[in-house]
Motif scaffolding. Structure first.
Motif, PDB file in Angstrom:
ATOM      1  N   HIS A  26      -4.152  10.461   9.864  1.00 19.21           N
ATOM      2  CA  HIS A  26      -4.326   9.303   9.949  1.00 19.21           C
ATOM      3  C   HIS A  26      -2.884   8.440   9.799  1.00 19.21           C
ATOM      4  O   HIS A  26      -2.509   7.992  10.325  1.00 19.21           O
ATOM      5  CB  HIS A  26      -4.817   8.329   9.833  1.00 19.21           C
ATOM      6  N   ARG A  27      -2.405   9.206   8.880  1.00 21.49           N
ATOM      7  CA  ARG A  27      -1.165   9.113   7.938  1.00 21.49           C
ATOM      8  C   ARG A  27       0.603   9.974   8.943  1.00 21.49           C
ATOM      9  O   ARG A  27       0.385  10.883   9.206  1.00 21.49           O
ATOM     10  CB  ARG A  27      -0.692   8.686   6.330  1.00 21.49           C
ATOM     11  N   VAL A  64       1.025  -1.284   0.031  1.00 18.30           N
ATOM     12  CA  VAL A  64      -0.019  -0.173  -0.193  1.00 18.30           C
ATOM     13  C   VAL A  64       1.024   1.065   0.330  1.00 18.30           C
ATOM     14  O   VAL A  64       0.412   2.182  -1.102  1.00 18.30           O
ATOM     15  CB  VAL A  64      -0.915  -0.097   0.996  1.00 18.30           C
ATOM     16  N   ASN A  65       2.302   1.526   0.279  1.00 24.42           N
ATOM     17  CA  ASN A  65       3.136   2.347   0.719  1.00 24.42           C
ATOM     18  C   ASN A  65       3.380   2.787  -0.414  1.00 24.42           C
ATOM     19  O   ASN A  65       3.470   3.564  -0.979  1.00 24.42           O
ATOM     20  CB  ASN A  65       3.895   1.948   1.593  1.00 24.42           C
ATOM     21  N   GLY A  66       3.957   1.679  -1.273  1.00 24.65           N
ATOM     22  CA  GLY A  66       4.809   1.813  -3.056  1.00 24.65           C
ATOM     23  C   GLY A  66       3.786   2.087  -4.086  1.00 24.65           C
ATOM     24  O   GLY A  66       3.700   2.989  -4.464  1.00 24.65           O
ATOM     25  N   ILE A  67       2.444   1.590  -3.157  1.00 24.60           N
ATOM     26  CA  ILE A  67       1.402   2.343  -4.613  1.00 24.60           C
ATOM     27  C   ILE A  67       0.863   3.731  -4.416  1.00 24.60           C
ATOM     28  O   ILE A  67       0.638   4.354  -5.013  1.00 24.60           O
ATOM     29  CB  ILE A  67      -0.025   1.200  -4.276  1.00 24.60           C
ATOM     30  N   VAL A  83       4.056  -1.914  13.716  1.00 30.01           N
ATOM     31  CA  VAL A  83       3.839  -1.068  14.932  1.00 30.01           C
ATOM     32  C   VAL A  83       5.100  -2.263  15.686  1.00 30.01           C
ATOM     33  O   VAL A  83       3.952  -3.536  15.701  1.00 30.01           O
ATOM     34  CB  VAL A  83       2.338  -1.350  15.331  1.00 30.01           C
ATOM     35  N   ASP A  84       5.415  -2.143  16.679  1.00 33.03           N
ATOM     36  CA  ASP A  84       5.946  -2.560  17.550  1.00 33.03           C
ATOM     37  C   ASP A  84       4.778  -3.228  18.958  1.00 33.03           C
ATOM     38  O   ASP A  84       4.597  -4.067  19.047  1.00 33.03           O
ATOM     39  CB  ASP A  84       6.900  -2.739  17.891  1.00 33.03           C
ATOM     40  N   LYS A  85       4.466  -2.171  19.464  1.00 36.34           N
ATOM     41  CA  LYS A  85       3.668  -2.398  19.929  1.00 36.34           C
ATOM     42  C   LYS A  85       2.572  -1.169  20.007  1.00 36.34           C
ATOM     43  O   LYS A  85       2.552   0.289  19.768  1.00 36.34           O
ATOM     44  CB  LYS A  85       4.288  -1.612  21.488  1.00 36.34           C
ATOM     45  N   ALA A  86       0.859  -1.738  21.102  1.00 33.84           N
ATOM     46  CA  ALA A  86       0.503   0.003  20.405  1.00 33.84           C
ATOM     47  C   ALA A  86       0.102   0.376  22.083  1.00 33.84           C
ATOM     48  O   ALA A  86      -0.494  -0.815  23.121  1.00 33.84           O
ATOM     49  CB  ALA A  86      -0.915  -0.529  20.372  1.00 33.84           C
ATOM     50  N   LEU A  87      -0.112   1.124  22.899  1.00 31.25           N
ATOM     51  CA  LEU A  87      -0.204   1.651  24.150  1.00 31.25           C
ATOM     52  C   LEU A  87      -0.783   1.943  24.419  1.00 31.25           C
ATOM     53  O   LEU A  87      -1.945   3.144  23.934  1.00 31.25           O
ATOM     54  CB  LEU A  87       0.807   2.124  25.220  1.00 31.25           C
ATOM     55  N   LEU A 116       3.744   5.849   7.348  1.00 30.52           N
ATOM     56  CA  LEU A 116       2.891   4.681   8.316  1.00 30.52           C
ATOM     57  C   LEU A 116       1.421   4.398   8.026  1.00 30.52           C
ATOM     58  O   LEU A 116       1.403   6.461   8.580  1.00 30.52           O
ATOM     59  CB  LEU A 116       3.808   4.577   9.754  1.00 30.52           C
ATOM     60  N   ARG A 117       1.176   3.520   7.821  1.00 31.31           N
ATOM     61  CA  ARG A 117      -0.228   3.869   8.467  1.00 31.31           C
ATOM     62  C   ARG A 117      -0.605   2.739   9.778  1.00 31.31           C
ATOM     63  O   ARG A 117      -0.430   2.035   9.587  1.00 31.31           O
ATOM     64  CB  ARG A 117      -0.815   3.284   7.378  1.00 31.31           C
ATOM     65  N   GLY A 118      -1.727   3.291   9.668  1.00 29.86           N
ATOM     66  CA  GLY A 118      -2.665   1.487  10.624  1.00 29.86           C
ATOM     67  C   GLY A 118      -3.055   2.730  12.589  1.00 29.86           C
ATOM     68  O   GLY A 118      -3.494   1.966  13.219  1.00 29.86           O
TER      69      GLY A 118
END
Lengths: 1038, 328
Positions: free
Chosen positions: B317-318, A698-701, B55-59, B12-14
């Motif tokens: 969100h990004r 998704v990042n690449g796209i 994401v390694d961890k979400a606090l 980074l998304r999510g």
């Protein structure tokens, strides 16, 4: 068998014969004695040995006219006695030896080279066998007396005699026996009765034979290289003796013990001692030089000998000499190693496996590693071979090439860790790499590579590649200089062995240099790089010895990262592989629009127009380039295993880009790479791989969409993702789909076609969203207020875009849009409150497609209309009856005469397909839309003519279907209509006061409509009676 | 043809919510992976592994209320986070733990981000907006003892503090606090006396963000206006306007000067990140990626300059990650 076991009895039995023979030396008497001998036990004979030998010796030496036969018989007798007994007196040994030799030649005293006399073959054979028996029967200490200086001349005489026989005799049996005998004389007899010699004894033997070495070596080499008519057994025996003698005399162990200077001979022995050679350094150096010449000749001849046993013996020769004379004969190693390395791929499996053992042994002993001189020899060999390689690859046939490359591989394997000596020399590395570049040149003339397109690339999205994805592995390549796969496999091994032992940084750096140096080398360099890295990781590499330093994972990771960066660099990843048909058609359509009239306004296309000079050859080459790089990625994944997951960040996107490529070879290769990655990183399936790394993709796209004009592949990646995954992917990519839509909004003109592909895949994926999820919110009345589920929202968004694109200039785009639109309707179906407004917006554009577009588009548009009707129902009734129906019915009416007249070819025309589609759809459309009476009449009128038997069968059937639907909607008027055409029955009024029923169809003669109408009426009858039955059943319980 | 606009190195998304604050922690030794902390509107703090970009961890420690500030105390194992739940949490993240070991209840309802300053080994000062709307309180950490409360004089009408910056000229010298207020002024506070040293009225609107370069004694502040204000501190501890820089679009939500003091980055309401040379405010780049307001910008502290990054968090969100060290 022995009859006489005690010496006493034996004596009694033998004595008369012995006496007679002593008195008269005749062949008969010898025969008599021999007959008696056969009956005497070995132990008894031992006691009587000298007694029995005496008359035989007498007979052997007796002069006379018939001596030949006598001597021969005596020799046999001697052999028999000696064969059964042990000889315990050195004197006796020498005497017998002298006497036997004398039978065949003159005593050694005057001439230096006594030749065999003109004796018969039988005699020679008998004598040689007797000699053999003699040497055999002599005990260790006894035989050793032969190797003391005083006996030297005698030994020499025997040796030269035997050599003479071996070389000049014609009878094969004699030759072989002579060689065997000679072998026994060197104390290398093959039977294992003899005790192991002590070191000093060996040394003594070696000292003696040193004197004869030149003669022996020369004579034997002549035998070995003689005409093959002498038979392979002779050659094998001669080879064996040769290396036994050379191995004995030149043994490193022995030479090491030789004092620098010759000992002063003590007085009395001095005369003989002159004959004894002092094997000092000068001598050994000299001798080695001469031997080298002989060995060269021997290797040349024997390695190509037609009989495998000779080649096998050659391997033994190498083994023996390498084991015993690695220092003294170092100069000959060039030839020796070449022999064994060259035979490693011999056609005979025994030779092959022995070769491998020998090589293994050589490697295990670390002969090369601990012997700089040997390493030098090898690297020189390698250098000259690399220099000659291009020429050889040009001139040899595949077998020759195979042999040459086997040799190359063998040298590398033998060098093992020392290969870095070669690599560190710029000139060596240069030669070697250039040779590889040349040999690995691909044949890029095949047009098919360029022509083969991915199926489904034109119109369909049918090709979900989820099935039939095969494991990676190499695409079969075609090379300019060779055809056989095994040649390629050798080259692969060459590279892998290089990677295994060589300095990886140096190699990768060098070949990356070649990679970027010229497009001519790029493919080969990439191939080499792939194999180097596989080799470095020890994947599929066949080596003789472990490397000294184990692999450093960080090194290989570093190497892989830099190669990967280079491969996926824009300049190396985005190569022209096709003159894209879609691009072309796009430009065409723009040209038609009249913009082309303005020369400066270059169509607004940002893509550089395909260079007309791009030839098929270049494209083929580029395709291969990409495939090799893709194979590389797969290979790197295999090498790194799970650690490759870290590299997916940069590597996965480019591979997926290629998986969606239109060129079949590229997309197939990329799929293979994906499978490789899956396995290496232990994902369960390609789908898992894609889903779990969707964030990277998704990042690449998303980033690439920003430059959609330059990098039009971004949407393809999404397309590929969707096609290889399922609805579970959607939440992961939702974010980026918005990006796609907004990018589409900005570039309707240029990329619509590509984007539509994605939208189609997207909608197809949405369509698979489990129906439970779809239906969930639809039951609420307040749906307008509750937010749409995300997938439905997406469908709505996409549908909005479709409206714009429905009137695109390009027919291809319009067709695609219609497909997407249909899917959107299906997905949005449960959310009526959202679907209806959208349908309202779509309507005008859809109508235009239906009434004034290319027939192809009309066909698709009609399909969409049917789907829409199914979902929207009466919402469309008014519009349909006003905007579309008149057009449809009139076109049906106007086409009917044409189809009625048409021949069988007509069914392949577009007009036919259109008629058929409309007829097939119209019935259900009417039913779904709940059309009013006048519209139904219009439909019925238009379809009626298609009930004619003159119409093509399929159209008749389709027309029937229309009426069947009409029967559902309005059975009565349909009945009436049909009866107007044809009425099979008379209807008697139940009462006379009622007027008689008059239907226009009554009493008509049979015509073209009769059959179909009757059929339909029958069906109507059935339907009605069913309804009636149902009605009565319902009514009866009440 | 002009070079194509620069792309983020990665996005980074999510977080599934607007990102309000970012903080890098890349200082660790080799096997230690550089990380980026992000705080978002849904109350979660994400620990991003900058090797895998995942994401390694979400606090989750702020009751789903927006997190507006995150900062580490000596490496990535101890993290401070400030949330709109009026709590400041101290996290223990060592050895895979993720627990709140201590917390401070601020009782402040504003948006003002805290400021942390290490004054000695194992001793920090933290400035935060206090319960009374116009007050700033400074605590010593980890003891949580109050060092001072900075209360403006009665008629000052500064309004709420909007942004804070604790600093000292050099190690061991007197810590000072720069605070931007609702009325558009920047105030320099003396902590030990609890007195205003200087006040500069440099914006018409509330000061949204400020940063200060103690070496050059020069600072920069931004507000919702279309202007950046650069001011300096003279030897008499007086703040004065140095220059102003006009922007194309109005609204700055965050300003950060890079640790090497060569460039600075701004987070704009116009969805863009702008990079300037710090010396002369020369515009260097406009980083255009986000589709909504950019809330925060942060520079990484990686040892290796080539691996240093700029991160920006946005309402969309990004989090965009940019590699601008190699380019500038």
């Amino acid at each position: 068998m022995a009859v006489f076991d005690t010496p006493r009895e034996a004596f009694g039995a033998l004595r008369p014969a012995c006496v007679r023979l002593t008195q008269a030396q005749t062949a008969e008497n010898v025969a008599l004695l021999r007959a008696r001998l056969a009956a005497v036990g070995a132990a008894a004979l031992q006691e009587l040995q000298e007694y029995v030998l005496y008359p035989l010796r007498l007979a052997l030496a007796s002069p006379g006219p018939r001596r030949e036969r006598l001597a021969q018989s005596a020799a046999r007798g001697l052999a028999a006695v000696l064969g059964a007994t042990r000889l315990r007196g050195p004197e006796l040994l020498r005497e017998l030896l002298a006497e036997l030799c004398a039978c065949l030649g003159t005593p050694p005293a005057p001439g230096p080279a006594p030749g065999p006399g003109p004796a018969s073959e039988e005699l020679k054979l008998a004598v040689v066998e007797a000699l053999h028996a003699l040497i055999h029967s002599a005990d260790g200490d006894v035989i050793l007396s032969l190797y003391r200086p005083p006996a030297l001349h005698l030994l020499g005489f025997a040796v030269s005699l035997l050599l003479g026989l071996a070389e000049r005799e014609r009878a094969r049996q004699v030759k072989i026996s002579a060689l065997k005998c000679l072998q026994a004389l060197v104390l290398r007899c093959e039977c294992c009765q003899h005790r192991q010699l002590r070191e000093d004894e060996e040394q003594q033997c070696g000292d003696s034979f040193a004197s004869f070495l030149p003669g022996v070596a020369l004579a034997l080499s002549r035998v070995i290289t003689a005409d093959i008519k002498q038979g392979h057994a002779t050659t094998v025996a001669a080879l064996r003796v040769f290396y036994q003698v050379v191995g004995l005399v030149m043994a490193d162990e022995q030479l090491a013990r030789i004092p620098e200077n010759k000992e002063k001979p003590s007085g009395e022995q001095s005369e003989v001692s002159k004959l004894v050679v002092h094997r000092g350094p000068d001598w050994s150096k000299n001798t080695a030089e001469k031997l080298s010449l002989l060995l060269h000749k021997i290797v040349e001849r024997s390695s190509v000998h037609s009989h495998w046993k000779v080649r096998l013996e050659l391997v033994e020769l190498v083994h023996h000499l390498v084991r015993n004379c690695r220092q003294s004969l170092v100069d000959s190693f060039t030839h020796l190693l070449k022999a064994v390395v060259g035979l490693v791929n011999d056609e005979n499996s025994e030779v092959q496996s022995r070769c491998n053992e020998v090589l293994q042994h050589i490697a295990e002993q670390q002969l090369v590693a601990h012997n700089r001189a040997l390493a030098d020899v090898l690297s020189e060999n390698l250098h000259s071979l690399a220099t000659a390689l291009p020429r050889l690859m040009n001139s040899q046939d595949d077998t020759g090439k195979f042999a040459t490359l086997s040799l190359l591989l063998g040298y590398l394997k033998l060098l093992g860790p020392k290969v870095n000596i070669v690599l560190n020399s710029a000139s060596h590395l240069h030669r070697l790499s250039k040779a590889l570049m040349q040999v690995l040149e691909l044949d890029v003339t095949d047009v098919k590579i360029v022509e083969d397109r991915r199926w489904g690339s034109g119109s369909g999205y049918e090709g979900s590649l989820q099935h039939g994805v095969q494991k990676g592995g190499c695409q079969k390549k075609y090379f300019r200089f060779f055809a056989e796969e095994k040649v390629f496999q050798l080259l692969q091994q060459v590279c892998r062995v290089l990677g295994y032992y060589g300095n990886l940084y140096l190699l990768v750096d060098h070949f990356l240099g070649l990679y970027s140096e010229s497009a001519v080398y790029r493919k080969q360099a990439a191939m080499v790089l792939n194999e180097l890295i596989a080799g470095a990781a020890g994947v599929g590499v066949d080596v003789l010895q472990e490397r000294e330093v184990p692999l450093d994972r960080d090194d290989i990771k570093g190497a892989i990262t830099s190669v990967l960066d280079e491969y996926t660099d824009q300049a190396n990843w985005y190569l022209v592989t096709s003159i894209d048909a879609e691009e072309a058609s796009h430009e065409l359509s723009v040209n038609h629009s009249g913009l082309a009239a303005l020369p400066g306004a270059a169509c607004g296309s940002v893509l550089p127009p395909p260079d007309p000079r791009v030839t098929t050859r270049t494209m083929n080459s580029n395709i291969w380039q990409i495939c090799i790089q893709l194979e590389g990625v797969g290979c790197f994944a295999t090498v790194l295993g799970k650690e490759f997951r870290l590299l997916l960040l940069s590597a996965l996107y480019p591979v997926l880009e290629k998986a969606g490529d239109k060129t079949l070879l590229i997309s197939e290769t990329a799929m293979g790479t994906l499978v490789d990655i899956c396995e290496a990183c232990s994902y369960d399936s390609v789908q898992c791989l894609i889903n779990e790394n969707s964030d990277y993709l998704v990042n690449g796209i998303s980033l690439n969409l920003r430059h959609v004009a330059h990098r039009p592949h971004a949407s393809q990646v999404l397309d590929t993702m969707l096609r290889h995954s399922d609805a579970s992917l959607l939440p992961l990519v939702e974010d980026v789909i918005q990006d796609v839509l907004s990018t589409l909004d900005q570039s309707y003109n240029h990329q619509a076609s590509t984007f539509l592909g994605v939208l189609h895949s997207l909608m197809a994926a949405l369509d698979e969203v489990p129906p439970v999820a779809k239906l969930e919110p639809s039951n609420s009345d307040t749906e307008g207020e509750t937010p749409l589920p995300s997938h439905a929202q997406l469908a709505k968004d996409v549908m909005g875009r479709c409206i714009h694109l429905l009137s695109d200039r390009s027919l291809r785009v319009r067709l695609k849009v219609l497909d997407v639109l249909e899917l959107c309707v299906t997905v949005l179906h449960p959310h009526r409150n959202h679907l209806l407004p959208m349908a309202h917006r779509v309507w005008p554009a859809l109508v235009t497609r239906l009434i004034s577009d290319d027939p192809l588009a009309v066909l698709r548009a009609f399909k969409v209309l049917c789907t829409l009707a199914q979902k929207c129902g009466d919402f469309l009734r008014q519009r349909f009856s006003k905007d579309v129906l008149p057009k449809l019915t009139s076109s049906l009416l106007s086409q009917a005469p044409a189809s009625a007249r048409a021949g069988p070819v007509y069914s392949h025309t577009l007009a036919f397909k259109l008629q058929l589609a409309v007829l097939q759809g119209l019935g259900s459309l009417c039913e779904k839309l709940d059309m009013g009476e006048s519209d139904l009449n219009k439909v019925a009128d238009a379809c009626l003519i298609y009930l004619s038997a003159k119409q093509p069968m399929k159209l008749q059937e389709a027309a029937q279907s229309v009426f069947l639907h009409l029967m559902h909607v309005d059975p009565d008027s349909t009945w009436l209509l049909l009866n107007e055409v044809c009425c099979p029955q008379l209807y008697e009024p139940p009462h006379a006061s009622l007027q008689p029923v008059k239907l226009r169809g009554m009493g008509r003669p049979r015509n073209e409509f009769t059959d179909n109408v009757l059929l339909l009426l029958e069906k109507l009858q059935q339907q009605e009676s069913r309804v009636l039955q149902a009605g009565t059943q319902e009514a009866s319980p009440a | 043809m002009a070079a194509p606009p620069p792309d983020p190195q990665f996005v980074l998304r999510g977080t599934s919510a607007a990102v309000h604050t970012l903080h890098f922690s890349c200082g660790g030794q080799e096997p230690d992976v550089p990380v980026l902390f992000s705080g978002s509107e849904n109350g979660l703090i994400h620990v991003w592994n900058l090797k895998t970009h995942r994401v390694d961890k979400a606090l989750d420690g702020h009751g789903r209320k927006s997190v507006c500030w995150v900062e580490t105390m000596d490496g990535k194992d101890r993290l401070l986070s400030q949330g709109r739940d009026q709590k400041i949490c101290l996290w223990d993240l060592a050895e895979g733990r993720a627990s709140v070991t201590d917390s401070v209840f601020t009782e402040n309802v504003g948006f003002c981000r805290c400021s942390l300053l290490k004054v000695a080994e194992g001793r920090w000062l933290m400035a935060m907006a206090a319960k009374a709307l116009d007050e700033v309180q400074v605590l010593e950490l980890p003891s949580k003892t109050s060092v001072c409360t900075l209360k403006p004089e009665a008629g000052a009408k500064l309004g709420m503090p909007m942004c804070l910056k604790l600093w000292q000229i050099n190690c061991g010298s007197q810590p000072l606090l720069l605070a931007g207020y609702e009325n558009g002024s920047v105030v320099l506070w003396n902590l030990s006396m609890g007195k205003v040293l200087s006040q500069l009225f440099c914006h018409q609107e509330p000061v949204m963000s400020l940063d200060f370069d103690s070496e050059k004694a020069k600072g920069i502040s931004g507000s919702s206006e279309r202007v950046l204000s650069i001011w300096s501190l003279n030897e008499q501890q007086n703040l004065q306007v140095h220059t102003t820089h006009r922007l194309v679009n109005s609204g700055i939500s965050d300003i950060t000067i890079r640790p090497d003091k060569k460039i600075l980055a701004t987070a704009g309401w116009d969805h863009r990140i702008r990079v300037f040379g710090w010396k002369k405010m020369k515009p260097l780049a406009v980083l255009d990626y986000h589709t909504a307001t950019v809330h925060c910008v942060s520079f990484s502290d990686h040892k290796n300059p080539s691996e240093r990054l700029l991160a920006a968090g946005s309402k969309d969100h990004r989090i965009s990650i940019w590699s601008i060290y190699t380019q500038t």
